[in-house]
Structure formats: C-alpha cells, structure tokens
Design an enzyme around this catalytic site. Structure first.
Site, PDB file in Angstrom:
ATOM      1  N   ASP A 229       0.814  -1.150   0.082  1.00  0.00           N
ATOM      2  CA  ASP A 229      -0.026   0.147  -0.020  1.00  0.00           C
ATOM      3  C   ASP A 229       0.677   1.226   0.040  1.00  0.00           C
ATOM      4  OD1 ASP A 229      -1.872   2.067   0.553  1.00  0.00           O
ATOM      5  OD2 ASP A 229      -3.080   0.868   1.778  1.00  0.00           O
ATOM      6  N   HIS A 258      -3.347  -0.092  -2.119  1.00  0.00           N
ATOM      7  CA  HIS A 258      -4.379   0.328  -1.319  1.00  0.00           C
ATOM      8  C   HIS A 258      -5.756   0.038  -1.711  1.00  0.00           C
ATOM      9  CE1 HIS A 258      -5.763   3.052   1.666  1.00  0.00           C
ATOM     10  NE2 HIS A 258      -6.500   3.872   0.861  1.00  0.00           N
TER      11      HIS A 258
END
Length: 278
Positions: A229, A258
């Site tokens: 992420d 993400h």
C-alpha cells in the site's frame, strides 16, 4: 432511493445522507474511502447480501448522492453522521467495515458514542491510528506529502485524481492490476464529489489523531491491509492499529495496493464473511 437526515448545515439546510440497504440478516455497514462513494463496495456488498446478511452502504456527506454542505468534514461531524444512520435505522449488533478514511469514522464513532450497537469492526486499508508524522508520532507520514496532495488538488484536481488512482491501485509501467475501465470509473466517481469535501476530508484523514479512540476499542476487530500500500503505508497504519487493539486479528495481503477492494475483491469478501459469521 433512501436518505436519512444527519442534522443541518450552518445555513440551517438539512444534511441528507444517501444509503442503499440490501438483503436481510445481521446488519453490516460499509463505510467508503476517499475520494470515492459507496459504489466502491459493489463486489463486497453483493457477496455479503447473497450470503444472508443485511448490507447498508452509505455516501459520506459531500460525496455520491449525499448532501454537499460547505463545512462539516471533520471526524467529529462524520462520526455523528454515522451515529445518525445507526439510530435512524435502529441497527444493533452491527458489523462496521471501514475502508481507508472510513476506518477513522469507526474509531471516532466508538470513541464518542461507545459500542452498545456494535458487534464487531473491520479496518480495511484504514488511516488509523494517526497518519501524520509528529514528534510523538514518528511512524507517521511527513506533512510534506499531504501538502503536495493539497497543492495538486488546487492546481488541477482532475489531473491529481487520475494520477492518484494509479498509485491507489498499484498501476505502473509493467503492473496493471486493474483495467482502464476501473480507472475511468474511479475518476468519474471522484471527480463528481464536492471539491471542498475532497479537500477538507484529505485534511481530516491526514491530521486526525485516532490513537485514543483505537485504544478504547473492545469489540472483536479485524484489520486487513496490503503490504504494498503506497497510499496508506501498512507500517504506519494497519500494523500499528492491530497492535493497539487487544485480540485484533491482522490479515496482510501480500503485494496488495491500497485499493484491494477491487484488486483482491474475492479474498476481501471471503475474509469479511468469515469474520461476520463467527
């Protein structure tokens, strides 16, 4: 189309929160991330409802089909909106699932209103416990990063949103985990949000300290985060959130960016179903 009233804006106009309510069974409330709306939960909402759960997904004020007031994008107000939804629909033994910015609403809601209505919570790629790097939060992200985001939105919000989405989903020169159609959908949804809401919510999720809220969570908790992420780094968020909550279960998605609600949509749905069913 269904709405609940979440108070009034500073001009006395009602703030209406749009929501969709699918299925029957134990209630699950899905709280979307920035800068999208409730439609980001398409795959999870369908999967959970088909499995015999009642799924409520709503649009944060300023996004989607909810009202677009000029102010009210701090987490105290956003948590009050969530509280208004739970009270109006009289939801009890609810599972709260918050993605990214939505994790902040869960933390602040429990920190403010308690957990009498809540059975369990899930933080997915969430911004908790505190994104900003400060003297007493050295694990956070430097203010410069958020300043650059604000400058990008001020200069050309549309270009910023298109560039941001590539990092959001882990798209690179040789990495294409989502189609161009997904990027186009993402841009359409994000660009239609109220510009002031987009800007002010970015300030809220980057600068709000949820550490006290998170440490007060006592209900069963699931933390899901991708270790790739680049938007909300795992080490600054998911890893720390899981450590702060006694008994929290941590699931790390290897290589996930993400936007794992799409890149890892089936795994996320499966993990949420398993968590809710315990």
């Amino acid at each position: 189309m269904a709405y609940i009233k979440a108070g009034n804006d500073t001009a006395g106009n009602p703030v209406n929160i749009f929501y969709e309510d699918w299925g029957q069974g134990a209630p699950v409330v899905l709280i979307h991330g920035w800068p999208l709306d409730h439609t980001m939960w398409e795959h999870q909402a369908i999967g959970l409802a088909k499995a015999g759960l009642r799924v409520i997904a709503y649009d944060r004020r300023g996004f989607g089909r909810s009202s677009r007031p000029w102010t009210g994008y701090d987490y105290d107000t956003l948590a009050a909106d969530l509280n208004a939804l739970l009270e109006e629909l009289d939801l009890n033994q609810v599972t709260l699932v918050g993605f990214s910015m939505g994790g902040g609403e869960i933390a602040r809601y429990i920190g403010t209103y308690g957990d009498a209505r809540v059975a369990r919570v899930a933080f997915v790629s969430a911004v908790t416990p505190f994104m900003l790097k400060t003297d007493n939060n050295p694990e956070g992200v430097p203010q410069k990063v958020f300043d650059e985001m604000a400058d990008g939105m001020k200069k050309d919000r549309f270009d910023f949103l298109q560039t941001f989405a590539k990092s959001f989903y882990g798209v690179g020169m040789i990495s294409h985990p989502v189609s161009q159609a997904v990027l186009d959908w993402n841009f359409t949804v994000a660009s239609l949000a109220a510009p002031n809401a987009t800007r002010d919510c970015a300030v809220a999720f980057s600068s709000t300290d949820f550490r006290a809220d998170v440490q007060g969570i006592k209900v069963p908790t699931l933390v899901i985060h991708g270790d790739a992420d680049a938007t909300v780094p795992f080490e600054a968020s998911g890893e720390r959130t899981a450590k702060m909550i006694p008994g929290a279960e941590l699931k790390v998605y290897k290589g996930a960016p993400h936007g794992l609600f799409f890149t890892d949509k089936d795994q996320l749905t499966t993990d949420l179903l398993s968590f809710v069913g315990r």
